[in-house]
Design a protein around this motif. Structure first.
Motif, mmCIF file in Angstrom:
data_model
loop_
_atom_site.group_PDB
_atom_site.id
_atom_site.type_symbol
_atom_site.label_atom_id
_atom_site.label_comp_id
_atom_site.label_asym_id
_atom_site.label_seq_id
_atom_site.Cartn_x
_atom_site.Cartn_y
_atom_site.Cartn_z
ATOM 1 N N PHE A 8 4.883 9.901 27.013
ATOM 2 C CA PHE A 8 4.826 8.632 26.288
ATOM 3 C C PHE A 8 6.236 8.184 25.945
ATOM 4 C CE2 PHE A 8 4.738 6.152 22.354
ATOM 5 C CZ PHE A 8 3.854 5.144 22.714
ATOM 6 N N ILE A 9 6.547 6.913 26.251
ATOM 7 C CA ILE A 9 7.874 6.362 25.986
ATOM 8 C C ILE A 9 7.771 5.304 24.892
ATOM 9 C CG2 ILE A 9 9.895 5.224 26.960
ATOM 10 C CD1 ILE A 9 8.929 6.132 29.728
ATOM 11 N N ASN A 10 8.474 5.527 23.803
ATOM 12 C CA ASN A 10 8.509 4.622 22.664
ATOM 13 C C ASN A 10 9.916 4.042 22.593
ATOM 14 O OD1 ASN A 10 8.436 3.418 20.086
ATOM 15 N ND2 ASN A 10 8.730 5.389 19.055
ATOM 16 N N CYS A 11 10.072 2.787 23.009
ATOM 17 C CA CYS A 11 11.413 2.215 23.122
ATOM 18 C C CYS A 11 11.351 0.686 23.051
ATOM 19 C CB CYS A 11 12.051 2.645 24.438
ATOM 20 S SG CYS A 11 11.256 1.895 25.883
ATOM 21 N N PRO A 12 12.509 0.029 22.935
ATOM 22 C CA PRO A 12 12.522 -1.438 22.990
ATOM 23 C C PRO A 12 12.175 -1.911 24.402
ATOM 24 C CG PRO A 12 14.570 -0.549 22.077
ATOM 25 C CD PRO A 12 13.849 0.591 22.694
ATOM 26 N N PHE A 13 11.730 -3.155 24.523
ATOM 27 C CA PHE A 13 11.410 -3.718 25.829
ATOM 28 C C PHE A 13 12.192 -5.001 26.110
ATOM 29 C CE2 PHE A 13 7.687 -1.067 25.009
ATOM 30 C CZ PHE A 13 7.555 -0.415 26.220
ATOM 31 N N ASP A 14 13.264 -5.235 25.357
ATOM 32 C CA ASP A 14 14.044 -6.454 25.566
ATOM 33 C C ASP A 14 14.966 -6.300 26.769
ATOM 34 O OD1 ASP A 14 16.860 -5.526 24.489
ATOM 35 O OD2 ASP A 14 15.394 -4.865 23.011
ATOM 36 N N SER A 15 15.553 -7.407 27.190
ATOM 37 C CA SER A 15 16.366 -7.425 28.411
ATOM 38 C C SER A 15 17.610 -6.539 28.300
ATOM 39 C CB SER A 15 16.786 -8.867 28.740
ATOM 40 O OG SER A 15 17.514 -9.442 27.665
ATOM 41 N N LYS A 16 18.155 -6.383 27.095
ATOM 42 C CA LYS A 16 19.353 -5.567 26.930
ATOM 43 C C LYS A 16 19.069 -4.080 27.145
ATOM 44 C CE LYS A 16 21.798 -8.693 23.795
ATOM 45 N NZ LYS A 16 22.398 -8.861 22.437
ATOM 46 N N TYR A 17 17.820 -3.695 26.937
ATOM 47 C CA TYR A 17 17.439 -2.289 27.100
ATOM 48 C C TYR A 17 16.869 -2.010 28.487
ATOM 49 C CZ TYR A 17 15.717 2.316 25.651
ATOM 50 O OH TYR A 17 15.497 3.655 25.540
ATOM 51 N N ARG A 18 16.677 -3.046 29.264
ATOM 52 C CA ARG A 18 15.955 -2.929 30.527
ATOM 53 C C ARG A 18 16.535 -1.863 31.463
ATOM 54 N NH1 ARG A 18 11.209 -5.521 32.719
ATOM 55 N NH2 ARG A 18 11.175 -4.851 34.872
ATOM 56 N N LYS A 19 17.840 -1.809 31.596
ATOM 57 C CA LYS A 19 18.451 -0.844 32.514
ATOM 58 C C LYS A 19 18.171 0.596 32.083
ATOM 59 C CE LYS A 19 22.209 -3.800 34.184
ATOM 60 N NZ LYS A 19 23.681 -3.964 34.290
ATOM 61 N N ILE A 20 18.070 0.820 30.785
ATOM 62 C CA ILE A 20 17.784 2.169 30.292
ATOM 63 C C ILE A 20 16.340 2.551 30.572
ATOM 64 C CG2 ILE A 20 17.577 3.598 28.213
ATOM 65 C CD1 ILE A 20 20.044 2.239 27.104
ATOM 66 N N ILE A 21 15.396 1.675 30.221
ATOM 67 C CA ILE A 21 13.989 2.014 30.417
ATOM 68 C C ILE A 21 13.643 2.165 31.894
ATOM 69 C CG2 ILE A 21 13.238 -0.409 30.325
ATOM 70 C CD1 ILE A 21 11.278 2.721 29.221
ATOM 71 N N THR A 181 15.906 -13.206 38.378
ATOM 72 C CA THR A 181 15.094 -13.080 37.164
ATOM 73 C C THR A 181 14.248 -11.803 37.150
ATOM 74 O OG1 THR A 181 13.265 -14.347 38.141
ATOM 75 C CG2 THR A 181 14.959 -15.592 36.953
ATOM 76 N N ILE A 182 14.605 -10.819 37.982
ATOM 77 C CA ILE A 182 13.747 -9.631 38.073
ATOM 78 C C ILE A 182 13.756 -8.797 36.790
ATOM 79 C CG2 ILE A 182 13.878 -9.466 40.574
ATOM 80 C CD1 ILE A 182 15.897 -7.225 40.261
ATOM 81 N N ASN A 184 13.061 -9.871 34.088
ATOM 82 C CA ASN A 184 11.948 -10.393 33.289
ATOM 83 C C ASN A 184 10.592 -9.912 33.797
ATOM 84 O OD1 ASN A 184 13.745 -11.925 31.698
ATOM 85 N ND2 ASN A 184 13.704 -13.598 33.185
ATOM 86 N N LEU A 185 10.592 -9.203 34.928
ATOM 87 C CA LEU A 185 9.327 -8.727 35.482
ATOM 88 C C LEU A 185 8.682 -7.735 34.523
ATOM 89 C CD1 LEU A 185 7.523 -8.759 38.117
ATOM 90 C CD2 LEU A 185 8.685 -6.638 38.733
ATOM 91 N N ASP A 186 7.381 -7.865 34.352
ATOM 92 C CA ASP A 186 6.641 -6.956 33.485
ATOM 93 C C ASP A 186 6.899 -5.504 33.885
ATOM 94 O OD1 ASP A 186 4.315 -6.613 31.481
ATOM 95 O OD2 ASP A 186 3.695 -5.441 33.225
ATOM 96 N N ILE A 187 7.188 -4.651 32.903
ATOM 97 C CA ILE A 187 7.559 -3.266 33.193
ATOM 98 C C ILE A 187 6.413 -2.509 33.853
ATOM 99 C CG2 ILE A 187 6.863 -2.201 31.002
ATOM 100 C CD1 ILE A 187 10.203 -1.612 32.865
ATOM 101 N N HIS A 188 5.182 -2.930 33.603
ATOM 102 C CA HIS A 188 4.031 -2.300 34.265
ATOM 103 C C HIS A 188 4.065 -2.569 35.765
ATOM 104 C CE1 HIS A 188 0.064 -0.563 34.712
ATOM 105 N NE2 HIS A 188 -0.369 -1.662 35.285
ATOM 106 N N GLN A 189 4.466 -3.782 36.149
ATOM 107 C CA GLN A 189 4.589 -4.108 37.576
ATOM 108 C C GLN A 189 5.692 -3.274 38.221
ATOM 109 O OE1 GLN A 189 2.637 -6.259 39.429
ATOM 110 N NE2 GLN A 189 1.357 -6.242 37.586
ATOM 111 N N TYR A 190 6.793 -3.106 37.491
ATOM 112 C CA TYR A 190 7.886 -2.251 37.976
ATOM 113 C C TYR A 190 7.368 -0.849 38.276
ATOM 114 C CZ TYR A 190 12.115 0.685 37.556
ATOM 115 O OH TYR A 190 13.114 1.617 37.768
#
Length: 210
Positions: A8-21, A181-182, A184-190
């Protein structure tokens, strides 16, 4: 996926955190574990209950507490991450069937947690310094202490990730996405695209677990 394979991953989901998640998910899924996140699949579902169930059903959990400050004047700090950590700790502490849970706490700066969550003082915190590529070392090192299996070096994992990103962009372009704009793609789709790619890439490249 069974409890023993869930992370389970508990983290931010904003664009600034995207590269980490994206890197956290890649490393976990690459080594045949299953990522779970707070994704509400239906408006009829109770989000907190869904999160609690995912935490309870995941042996491994990752909590990133690095977003403990508001980024601009007038903005509120968000407490979702420490709140979910509290749920997880309670699950570990009070459910005898879950006392084998393995919890990782991430932060950006050493000892910042002492100021915003002092009850965690004395615990091992994993620091990424907001450098996404450090996750190629942090996550395998953390997992190896419990799974007792070998993992590839951070350099090799970074190379695997680079191959994935090339194919990921090709897959999105084929589906008609604007590559600008990738993020912004939903992380579930990723995650779904990654899961479809991994077995094909491993087979075509003759990948064998270390």
């Amino acid at each position: 996926m069974p409890y023993s394979n869930n992370v389970f991953i508990n983290c931010p989901f904003d664009s600034k955190y995207r590269k980490i998640i994206e890197r956290i998910i890649f490393v976990i899924e690459f080594y045949d574990l299953n990522t779970e996140m707070s994704e509400t699949s239906s408006s009829a579902h109770d989000r907190l209950l869904e999160i609690s169930n995912k935490i309870k059903n995941s042996r491994f959990t990752i909590h990133d507490l690095s977003r403990h400050k508001a980024s601009k004047k007038g903005e509120f700090s968000r407490f979702n991450m420490p709140f979910e950590l509290g749920i997880d700790f309670g699950c570990y502490q009070y459910l005898k069937s879950k006392n084998d849970k393995v919890i990782a706490i991430l932060d950006s700066d050493p000892h910042a947690y002492d100021q915003h969550l002092s009850d965690m003082s004395g615990r091992d915190i994993l620091y990424h310094n907001n450098d996404p590529d450090l996750l190629f070392k942090i996550i395998p090192t953390w997992l190896s202490k419990t799974t007792h299996k070998l993992y590839d070096s951070p350099k090799k994992i970074k190379g695997f990730y680079s191959a994935w990103i090339i194919d990921y962009k090709k897959a999105l372009k084929k589906r008609g996405y604007d590559l600008r704009t990738i993020s912004n793609l939903d992380i579930h789709q990723y995650k779904l695209i990654l899961r479809a790619w991994l077995p094909l890439w491993k087979t075509s490249n003759g990948y064998i677990d270390p």
